[in-house]
Design a protein around this motif. Structure first.
Motif, PDB file in Angstrom:
ATOM      1  N   VAL A   5      13.390  28.242   9.771  1.00 33.96           N
ATOM      2  CA  VAL A   5      12.011  27.969  10.174  1.00 33.96           C
ATOM      3  C   VAL A   5      11.968  27.581  11.649  1.00 33.96           C
ATOM      4  O   VAL A   5      11.128  28.070  12.410  1.00 33.96           O
ATOM      5  CB  VAL A   5      11.394  26.860   9.301  1.00 33.96           C
ATOM      6  N   GLY A   6      12.877  26.699  12.066  1.00 37.97           N
ATOM      7  CA  GLY A   6      12.924  26.310  13.469  1.00 37.97           C
ATOM      8  C   GLY A   6      13.229  27.487  14.374  1.00 37.97           C
ATOM      9  O   GLY A   6      12.658  27.611  15.462  1.00 37.97           O
ATOM     10  N   LEU A  17       1.995  27.498   5.122  1.00 33.29           N
ATOM     11  CA  LEU A  17       2.930  27.334   4.015  1.00 33.29           C
ATOM     12  C   LEU A  17       4.383  27.380   4.491  1.00 33.29           C
ATOM     13  O   LEU A  17       5.241  26.669   3.955  1.00 33.29           O
ATOM     14  CB  LEU A  17       2.687  28.425   2.975  1.00 33.29           C
ATOM     15  N   ALA A  18       4.661  28.197   5.490  1.00 32.98           N
ATOM     16  CA  ALA A  18       6.034  28.345   5.972  1.00 32.98           C
ATOM     17  C   ALA A  18       6.472  27.184   6.853  1.00 32.98           C
ATOM     18  O   ALA A  18       7.650  26.812   6.869  1.00 32.98           O
ATOM     19  CB  ALA A  18       6.174  29.660   6.736  1.00 32.98           C
ATOM     20  N   ALA A  59       6.747  22.161   5.623  1.00 30.66           N
ATOM     21  CA  ALA A  59       7.903  21.334   5.263  1.00 30.66           C
ATOM     22  C   ALA A  59       8.737  20.994   6.492  1.00 30.66           C
ATOM     23  O   ALA A  59       9.317  19.903   6.576  1.00 30.66           O
ATOM     24  CB  ALA A  59       8.758  22.044   4.216  1.00 30.66           C
ATOM     25  N   ARG A  60       8.790  21.904   7.462  1.00 35.12           N
ATOM     26  CA  ARG A  60       9.550  21.666   8.692  1.00 35.12           C
ATOM     27  C   ARG A  60       8.911  20.554   9.517  1.00 35.12           C
ATOM     28  O   ARG A  60       9.578  19.912  10.330  1.00 35.12           O
ATOM     29  CB  ARG A  60       9.617  22.967   9.514  1.00 35.12           C
ATOM     30  N   HIS A  61       7.620  20.311   9.323  1.00 34.36           N
ATOM     31  CA  HIS A  61       6.892  19.290  10.081  1.00 34.36           C
ATOM     32  C   HIS A  61       6.753  17.966   9.339  1.00 34.36           C
ATOM     33  O   HIS A  61       6.233  16.995   9.897  1.00 34.36           O
ATOM     34  CB  HIS A  61       5.492  19.804  10.444  1.00 34.36           C
ATOM     35  N   ILE A  71       4.069  25.513  -1.059  1.00 30.38           N
ATOM     36  CA  ILE A  71       4.633  25.403   0.281  1.00 30.38           C
ATOM     37  C   ILE A  71       6.104  25.796   0.240  1.00 30.38           C
ATOM     38  O   ILE A  71       6.834  25.445  -0.691  1.00 30.38           O
ATOM     39  CB  ILE A  71       4.448  23.972   0.802  1.00 30.38           C
ATOM     40  N   ASP A  72       6.543  26.534   1.253  1.00 34.68           N
ATOM     41  CA  ASP A  72       7.937  26.957   1.306  1.00 34.68           C
ATOM     42  C   ASP A  72       8.846  25.744   1.474  1.00 34.68           C
ATOM     43  O   ASP A  72       8.634  24.923   2.371  1.00 34.68           O
ATOM     44  CB  ASP A  72       8.166  27.909   2.484  1.00 34.68           C
TER      45      ASP A  72
END
Length: 373
Positions: free
Chosen positions: A211-212, A96-97, A100-102, A200-201
């Motif tokens: 996140v990165g 979930l964390a 979105a970054r991916h 999802i965050d």
């Protein structure tokens, strides 16, 4: 290890190897839960559903297959497309964390594979239609999802449209019994937020990248010392230099070097064992993290054998390095060394193979170690 001209520690290949083994729980089996181990390792590559069981057995003391089954059915661990657009086992919290970054990377990789087949498609429109179909909370195969939409998008091949939907546009979980111990099952998908009952965050709107930055720290804890190129190779993400720059500016990282002068980053207090620390024999599954987690894999596998790491071969570590491959076929556990083994090495490999045969419980009647004789 030695100190270079600039006062930075220089790590030779053996020092890097022992650091990798320690971070990967391959130097000493860890006494921890499955969910904690999956979190520490930042996930396990899992496109071959049974392989993570061997990976965890080689890393955890007293590991039983039912423990991973319980984590999957209990929804603390989930199967999903993530790093490098590959199916991974990750904890629910990380899925979930991190998802979105991916997102951008996942879309780019699917479009890179099917660029001509998907040319001109409105991705947002396809995503909205796919979510509408899945809103009934019913698990679907990729084929079933595509069939529900192909009247609107009859042009693209089913495979291209399906991978776009389940691997990129809609964050999906692959549901059990897929991935359970010694179970054969096709892939049934459900939106991750539905399966985990949590949204999802979202990414921060201000352009910050916490996140990165957390990914960087987590990666180094499990894989370091490592270069920026290693982090990119593991994650598939190109946009992490800013996270590295921010962490260095805050003094959160130490800078090391390998013998070729490459800059390596690490966490100050992370384990870097003595290079002479003995390394036990370990049997690794196909596509294991300890090999695929790097751009430069020389710390664990020799250049002539690099192809094994991407071809799905199961490998054996002897003195911390890939030294053999192994298969199970016709009630035999067969081990094929990549170099001659000494008599003590042969005994150590055979002992660990016996333990593996007991764990696999596949009616293995014989262990065959090819000595070349």
């Amino acid at each position: 290890m030695k100190t270079g001209k600039l006062g930075r520690t220089v790590l030779d290949a053996r020092a890097l190897n022992r650091a990798t083994l320690a971070r990967q729980h391959l130097l000493t089996r860890a006494d921890t839960t499955v969910t904690e181990a999956v979190a520490h390792l930042c996930g396990l590559q899992a496109q071959e559903p049974q392989e993570p069981f061997t990976g965890l057995w080689s890393r955890l003391s007293g590991f039983r297959p039912g423990q991973l089954d319980e984590a999957l059915t209990g929804r603390t661990v989930v199967r999903t497309h993530l790093m490098r657009r590959t199916v991974h086992l990750v904890t629910a919290d990380d899925a979930l964390a991190w998802r979105a970054r991916h997102d951008a990377m996942l879309r780019q990789r699917v479009l890179g594979t099917y660029r001509s087949e998907l040319a001109g498609i409105d991705l947002d429109e396809v995503a909205a239609a796919g979510r509408a179909v899945m809103a009934d909370r019913q698990p679907r195969t990729m084929r079933e999802l595509v069939q529900a939409l192909e009247d609107r998008w009859p042009g693209p091949p089913r495979r291209a449209l399906g991978e776009l939907l389940v691997a990129a546009l809609i964050p999906m979980a692959q549901l059990p019994p897929r991935g359970l111990w010694q179970r054969t099952s096709g892939v049934r998908n459900l939106p991750m937020a539905t399966w985990l009952e949590r949204d999802i965050d979202p990414l921060p709107a201000d352009g910050d990248d916490p996140v990165g930055q957390r990914l960087l720290h987590r990666y180094l804890a499990a894989y370091g010392p490592a270069a920026g190129a290693d982090l990119r190779a593991w994650s598939g993400l190109a946009g992490l230099p800013a996270a590295i720059k921010a962490a260095r500016a805050r003094g959160e990282l130490v800078v090391l070097r390998d013998e070729r002068g490459r800059q390596l980053l690490d966490l100050p207090d992370a384990p870097r064992p003595d290079p002479d620390t003995p390394a036990p024999v370990r049997f690794l599954p196909a596509f294991d993290n300890a090999i695929l987690g790097y751009h430069d894999r020389s710390r664990i596998i020799d250049a002539p054998h690099l192809g094994l790491s991407v071809a799905g071969h199961r490998t054996v570590l002897v003195d911390g390095r890939v030294t053999a491959t192994w298969t199970v076929r016709d009630h035999q556990l067969r081990i094929a060394p990549l170099r001659p083994l000494t008599t003590p090495e042969q005994k150590a490999v055979h002992t660990e193979a016996q333990a593996l045969a007991t764990f696999l419980a596949e009616d293995i009647e014989q262990i065959h170690l090819d000595t070349g004789a």
